[in-house]
Scaffold this motif. Sequence first.
Motif, PDB file in Angstrom:
ATOM      1  N   GLU A 203       0.802  -1.220   0.000  1.00 20.39           N
ATOM      2  CA  GLU A 203       0.000   0.000   0.000  1.00 20.39           C
ATOM      3  C   GLU A 203       0.834   1.268   0.000  1.00 20.39           C
ATOM      4  O   GLU A 203       0.372   2.297  -0.476  1.00 20.39           O
ATOM      5  CB  GLU A 203      -0.922   0.009   1.221  1.00 20.39           C
ATOM      6  CG  GLU A 203      -1.984  -1.070   1.182  1.00 20.39           C
ATOM      7  CD  GLU A 203      -2.788  -1.158   2.469  1.00 20.39           C
ATOM      8  OE1 GLU A 203      -2.441  -0.467   3.448  1.00 20.39           O
ATOM      9  OE2 GLU A 203      -3.769  -1.919   2.486  1.00 20.39           O
ATOM     10  N   ASN A 204       2.051   1.240   0.527  1.00 23.52           N
ATOM     11  CA  ASN A 204       2.813   2.469   0.740  1.00 23.52           C
ATOM     12  C   ASN A 204       4.089   2.612  -0.067  1.00 23.52           C
ATOM     13  O   ASN A 204       4.622   3.707  -0.168  1.00 23.52           O
ATOM     14  CB  ASN A 204       3.146   2.610   2.232  1.00 23.52           C
ATOM     15  CG  ASN A 204       1.899   2.800   3.049  1.00 23.52           C
ATOM     16  OD1 ASN A 204       1.251   3.820   2.968  1.00 23.52           O
ATOM     17  ND2 ASN A 204       1.525   1.786   3.809  1.00 23.52           N
ATOM     18  N   CYS A 205       4.600   1.549  -0.624  1.00 17.64           N
ATOM     19  CA  CYS A 205       5.833   1.609  -1.400  1.00 17.64           C
ATOM     20  C   CYS A 205       5.479   1.640  -2.887  1.00 17.64           C
ATOM     21  O   CYS A 205       4.814   0.747  -3.397  1.00 17.64           O
ATOM     22  CB  CYS A 205       6.704   0.393  -1.094  1.00 17.64           C
ATOM     23  SG  CYS A 205       8.249   0.385  -2.004  1.00 17.64           S
TER      24      CYS A 205
ATOM     25  N   GLN B  69       3.346  -1.246  -5.618  1.00 20.86           N
ATOM     26  CA  GLN B  69       1.946  -1.022  -5.964  1.00 20.86           C
ATOM     27  C   GLN B  69       1.653  -1.541  -7.364  1.00 20.86           C
ATOM     28  O   GLN B  69       2.541  -1.661  -8.194  1.00 20.86           O
ATOM     29  CB  GLN B  69       1.614   0.464  -5.877  1.00 20.86           C
ATOM     30  CG  GLN B  69       1.662   0.980  -4.459  1.00 20.86           C
ATOM     31  CD  GLN B  69       1.368   2.455  -4.376  1.00 20.86           C
ATOM     32  OE1 GLN B  69       0.991   3.083  -5.349  1.00 20.86           O
ATOM     33  NE2 GLN B  69       1.545   3.006  -3.186  1.00 20.86           N
TER      34      GLN B  69
END
Length: 50
Positions: free
Chosen positions: A7-9, A13
């Motif tokens: 979700e954050n890198c 994604q």
Amino acid sequence: MDKFYKENCLAEQDFVKNPDLTVAQYADECAKEMGGKIAITGFVRFALGE
């Protein structure tokens, strides 16, 4: 931990034009086709449906 990175890198994604690939996998495929290396130096945020 995997969920957090997914979700954050950016590289982990889904690639917006082909959700079967991650951004890193797409970059690797393009680098092989071009015979060089690809470095991601910036990005634009998209949301599906925009």
